[in-house]
Design a protein around this motif. Structure first.
Motif: not given
Length: 205
Positions: A87-109
């Protein structure tokens, strides 16, 4: 006590500013100057609480997700914990996607790894109770790392591919694995250990 509350509120102010900015631009382009302007504080205030913007991001994700997760009974409520994170991911989707794009999969993981390691450790304890088997520490650590890596990886992948799978399906699939595979792994390790009772542990060689 009053100081601690004030410090926490200041951190939350920076966290909210970070989220507001990252929704509009890449995380890698966020600067301390932008954050202090948004919060109407001086630079010294920021560096008193955080070493850099990355440190603020880490605190933000931990504060919003990990601290709430800790309030659950992880052994009983693990499905609710997973639902909370999704639910947190859904509510903060744009925020997390922009982090994903900047940091990459491994960093966000890495951030979500901390979310789930406590859940997995609790479920391993439950599997030990159900099977009446006590695992050695080295295998428990391996099992926790193995399932946490897998769970965190799946969750991070879902951030960018939500259209391919509903959250209900995701929770069901993860729960099935936890319910069936963990007790089976505990039993199998115990049986293997009995068959190799005379052999030393690899780390002792």
């Amino acid at each position: 006590m009053k100081y601690e509350v004030t410090s926490l509120n200041t951190k939350k102010l920076f966290a909210q500013a970070l989220k507001s900015i990252v929704i509009q631009k890449s995380f890698s382009k966020v600067t301390v100057s932008e954050l202090i302007r948004e919060c109407k504080v001086n630079r010294k205030t920021f560096y008193y609480h955080f070493t850099d913007v990355y440190d603020l991001l880490k605190w933000t994700l931990e504060q919003e997700a990990i601290d709430v997760v800790k309030k659950f009974d992880l052994i009983v409520d693990y499905e609710e914990v997973i639902l909370f994170v999704i639910d947190y991911i859904e509510k903060n989707n744009k925020f997390l996607n922009n982090i994903y794009d900047s940091l990459g999969r491994d960093q966000l993981k890495r951030f979500f790894y901390t979310d789930f390691v406590g859940i997995i450790e609790s479920l391993i304890k439950r599997a030990e109770k159900e099977t009446n088997i006590i695992l050695p520490h080295h295998f428990k650590s391996f099992l926790a790392a193995f399932y946490t890596e897998a769970t965190a990886g799946i969750i991070v992948e879902w951030i960018t591919h939500q259209e391919q799978q509903s959250k209900e399906e995701l929770i069901t699939y993860i729960s099935v694995i936890f319910r069936s595979a963990l007790p089976a792994a505990v039993k199998q390790f115990s049986e293997n250990s009995k068959g190799n009772a005379g052999l030393p542990h690899p780390n002792s060689l």
